[in-house]
Enzyme design. Sequence first.
Site, short mmCIF file in Angstrom:
data_model
loop_
_atom_site.label_atom_id
_atom_site.label_comp_id
_atom_site.label_asym_id
_atom_site.label_seq_id
_atom_site.Cartn_x
_atom_site.Cartn_y
_atom_site.Cartn_z
N GLU A 142 0.81 -1.23 0.00
CA GLU A 142 0.00 0.00 0.00
C GLU A 142 0.85 1.28 0.00
O GLU A 142 0.85 2.03 0.98
CB GLU A 142 -0.96 0.02 1.19
CG GLU A 142 -2.05 -1.02 1.11
CD GLU A 142 -3.11 -0.85 2.20
OE1 GLU A 142 -2.82 -0.24 3.24
OE2 GLU A 142 -4.22 -1.36 2.01
N GLU A 299 -6.43 -7.98 -0.24
CA GLU A 299 -6.91 -8.01 1.14
C GLU A 299 -8.42 -7.78 1.07
O GLU A 299 -8.87 -6.72 0.66
CB GLU A 299 -6.26 -6.91 1.98
CG GLU A 299 -4.76 -7.06 2.11
CD GLU A 299 -4.10 -5.95 2.92
OE1 GLU A 299 -4.81 -5.19 3.59
OE2 GLU A 299 -2.87 -5.83 2.85
C1 GLA Z 1 -4.07 -2.48 5.14
C2 GLA Z 1 -2.74 -3.16 5.13
C3 GLA Z 1 -2.67 -4.36 6.00
C4 GLA Z 1 -3.44 -4.17 7.25
C5 GLA Z 1 -4.85 -3.85 6.91
C6 GLA Z 1 -5.71 -3.68 8.12
O1 GLA Z 1 -4.86 -2.59 4.05
O2 GLA Z 1 -2.26 -3.47 3.86
O3 GLA Z 1 -1.33 -4.61 6.30
O4 GLA Z 1 -2.86 -3.15 7.98
O5 GLA Z 1 -4.89 -2.65 6.20
O6 GLA Z 1 -5.39 -2.50 8.79
#
Ligand code: GLA
Length: 669
Positions: A142, A299
């Site tokens: 991210e 995710e």
């Molecule tokens: C993000 C991150 C993860 C985790 C999730 C939940 O999307 O990529 O590592 O931190 O959020 O917070």
Amino acid sequence: MYIGSDYYPEHWPRERWREDARLMQAAGLNLVRMAEFAWDRMEPEEGSFDFSWLDEAIQILAEHGIKTVLGTPTATPPAWLMHKHPEIYLVNREGRRASFGSRRHYCPTIEVYHSYTRKIVRKLAEHYASNENVIGYQVDNEFGGSRTRGRCYCNSCHRAFQQWLEAKYRTLSRLNESWGTAFWSQTYSAWEQIPLPWPNEAPANPSLELDYYRFISDAWIKYQNLQVEILRNVSPGKFVTHNLMGLFPSIDYRKLGEPLDFVAWDNYPRFSQHLDPAAVAMAHDLTRSLKNRPFWVMEQQSGPAGQNVMGTAPSPGELRLWTLQSIAHGADSIVYFRWRTCRWGAEQYWHGILPHDGKPGHRYAEIKRAAQDMAKLKHLMCSAYPAQVAVMRSYDVLWAFEAQPTSADLDYDQELKSYYRALHSLNVNIDVITPEAEYDKYKVIVAPSLYLTNDDIVQRLEKFVAAGGTLLLSFRSGVKDWENVVHEETLPAHLAGLVGASIADYTSTGRFESPNAPAQLAEVEFVHPELTSYRGTASVWCDILNLESAEALARYHGNFFNGTPAITLNKHGNGSVIYVGTSLNDVAIRELSKWILRTQGLQAPLGTPTGVEIIERRYNEKPVLFVLNHNSERATVSIPTAARDILTDQRYNDELLLDPFDVAVLELV
Ligand code: GLA
Ligand code: ZN
């Protein structure tokens, strides 16, 4: 097609790994993403690498039929590195340096960090190049996903910005001219004199500010590509991707996605998307449209989410619904965040498939069911996504508005969402494109507040309309050139030929002057015979329009411009251009959208009650309809022809009854 989970073996004793793998396999999972934050385990001390623990986890998972995607661990540089090179820390706008103990705290341009990055990425890629259980890589995690959105103001970024400007403008006289530095005595005679847009005694030059946002986006892309190149060279034959964040604003995802095999994104409907199915749909559509091909959800929310404060628990059925919504919009692999809820650290309350105690419960059962459903839809994963409507969202416009919102109430993304939401509620497939995309395949392009224009965009829009397309533009379109300078011509300047009306004056809401000023500026009354008669509201901004070749679709009611056109229609070639001079309320946008779709002969495959989403895919030239009930109540959908639900094999003749959060995937028979 993969279905899996984000897995952190480093958070659990080795004795548990086999049990985790067994449970994953029993649920039908065939993939994990691992190691994206595990630099301290891979390189506990500088230069001493240890992948043995990861080898073992990969092996155990592989024995259970589970493949691995490895994250490069650069989002969390280890303590020894940051202690040795504190210059790596990101510096925020106020000049405060980030510190250790969290994540994403590094600057994208620091050379010394690039060299440590090269080393760890090369080691990882070398180690796994011939491991066939590792099928691909996720670069970092991210980009931009932190408090500052990755915008660094350190000395290294300052120098890199000046070099970026030199490469762009070549000469200082071009830069001075493009930015209008005669204003406030800002003429530069050396590249080193150019500042960053720090908070200052008065606002910065908006052209400089826009270029800084472009530069920092490019800086992250460059940092990503440094890793992509190593992964491709050292470990060929495996895919490379990155996990994006939907409508996240500070990195140009179109450019970021270019060198990747496919893009992925992280979907938290009950968290970042505020439980709004249309907002989730829009983020999916944006992600798919970047490369116009299937994407991954790297995710996918699998439980109640939140870091120090936790949100609501997904209702039974929602995890499956979100999975199938992702597939409907073009995802071909789903990875749930995360396998088991962590007992320590900053995300103890970010729940995974398994609770803290590691015992499979109702979320596990639901994901098992989603995996079974996905298996039945395997053939659809690469099927066509027929969209004839596009909503246009420009990163450059987003950043120009960030520098100067012009109205205290103007929110570009909200404006886009209003149009997206209306079209989405009318059950048509939508692409969310950037101005650089191809326009030819659409019948309708909705480009609200297209603030900046350049010759290329204007020419291609003209061609699109001349060939029969419908273009919707709205207030603050065509105001500035690509360097964020107001055009000399009467507004909407280079778009005037398309719009067929000129802007004589305008007003913004007065909340800048007084916080109690009304949000509404006037009413808007539809006056065209083809439009349903309706009176809605005008807020944020009102353009006061003079008709040239255009006719009025709606007029203002109230304020000093009472009776003047608020929405115009101009015929241009075989197509038409609608210009909306103000920010309309949702019902007005919906009525207008209905009319636009009707005039283009675009018909939704099905009508649905509120909260039931329809997405059409085409398999073997035949439509397949995803019908998704986002309501917590049962919904009835009437269907025009007999259909078969691929998930249940049930046949329907005229009516489909869907349970709360249930989904049907209909093949018309
Ligand atoms: C993000 C991150 C993860 C985790 C999730 C939940 O999307 O990529 O590592 O931190 O959020 O917070
Ligand atoms: Zn920096």
